[in-house]
Scaffold this active site. Sequence first.
Site, PDB file in Angstrom:
ATOM      1  N   ARG A 251       0.894  -1.281   0.266  1.00 41.37           N
ATOM      2  CA  ARG A 251       0.109   0.112   0.036  1.00 41.37           C
ATOM      3  C   ARG A 251       0.822   1.189  -0.063  1.00 41.37           C
ATOM      4  O   ARG A 251       1.443   1.105   0.746  1.00 41.37           O
ATOM      5  CB  ARG A 251      -0.882   0.112   1.261  1.00 41.37           C
ATOM      6  N   HIS A 255      -1.646   3.906   6.625  1.00 37.47           N
ATOM      7  CA  HIS A 255      -2.337   3.305   7.134  1.00 37.47           C
ATOM      8  C   HIS A 255      -4.210   3.041   7.405  1.00 37.47           C
ATOM      9  O   HIS A 255      -5.116   2.565   6.751  1.00 37.47           O
ATOM     10  CB  HIS A 255      -1.907   2.099   8.109  1.00 37.47           C
ATOM     11  N   TYR A 264       7.636   4.924  10.685  1.00 30.47           N
ATOM     12  CA  TYR A 264       7.804   3.905  11.024  1.00 30.47           C
ATOM     13  C   TYR A 264       8.016   3.027   9.331  1.00 30.47           C
ATOM     14  O   TYR A 264       8.937   2.158   9.693  1.00 30.47           O
ATOM     15  CB  TYR A 264       6.898   2.543  11.327  1.00 30.47           C
TER      16      TYR A 264
END
Length: 355
Positions: A251, A255, A264
Amino acid sequence: MLEKFPITQYISEEGKTVHSEATDITADLVKLFYEKMLRARMMDKKCVNLQRQGRIGTYVPYEGQEAAQVGSALAVEKGDWMFPTYRDHAATMTFGHSLRNLLLYWVGRIEGGIPPEGKNIFPPAVPIASQLLHATGVAWAEKKKKTDRVSLVYFGDGATSEGDFHEGLNFASVFKVPVVFFNQNNGYAISVPMEKQMNSKTIAQKGLAYEIPSIRIDGNDIVAVYLETKKAVERARNGEGPTLIEAVTWRYGAHTTADDPSKYRDQAESDQRRTTGDPLLRLEKYMKNEGLWDEEWVTTMENKITNEINTALEEMQNYPDPSIDDVFENVFEKPTWTLDEQLKQHRSIKRGQMS
């Protein structure tokens, strides 16, 4: 395990055929693939923009995973069952969900989880992995009713760390139920990379413990996704039991729109993947190599999709106001006395405000 579960690919990143079965794909089907993926991407981009404008709530983007969702959704038939996560609206809209209702879902309306008549689409599962049990149970029910209906259930890499994943696979294996477990491995369970949540090198290998046929595929190759999911669906329909598919994908964005992926992971990797592994770009290259690309056709399709999305948005915005009674309904088959008391209290307060 990486040697036992190599990534199956039909069309390379350069748009070249690398599997003999890829020749079974017709020109019309290739165009359908592109249209459905483009529609999904345009809808996703629109929803991200709507969230940034404050016109819908927190949104879960899927850009980059279109091939995995569209290809698998096209492999099932009307009457089959689909069990999505909160990220699988590309799959549900391909399977026939209403765009208006998809938008209603993102403004918190109960109608957003209701599919069109005749479409067996469960509401998006927000609890991680719970939908695997629902899919397995429905598939078992269909088997007991002696139908040939199949369940297709989506889940991410993080879901394989949940007990529901193992319970679902074990039950499906024991009772040989017609369910296809479709994992989209995009490398991260929210902010946790795969190597920090499991010691397994692949997700496909987890099917070995349950004697479930498993395969690892290139999730950005829509031809591989479609043909391998179709094989699994036919196995299930013919009474041969479940299959576990690991679609390796990526992706591009966050998120959710409430997340900052730069904290991250290196977002430069996403930028690089757009130029190499993008599912739409790969199919475009393939179509150009095969003499199927038509700029006028693409422009016409983009205009058509834009109008469809704008119409759905207008319908969502003009939808009747919700009723607060919805909060009390559909919790239990028969309301408990506590819910009845709360509803009465609410209505008495409402009458007092109106008088």
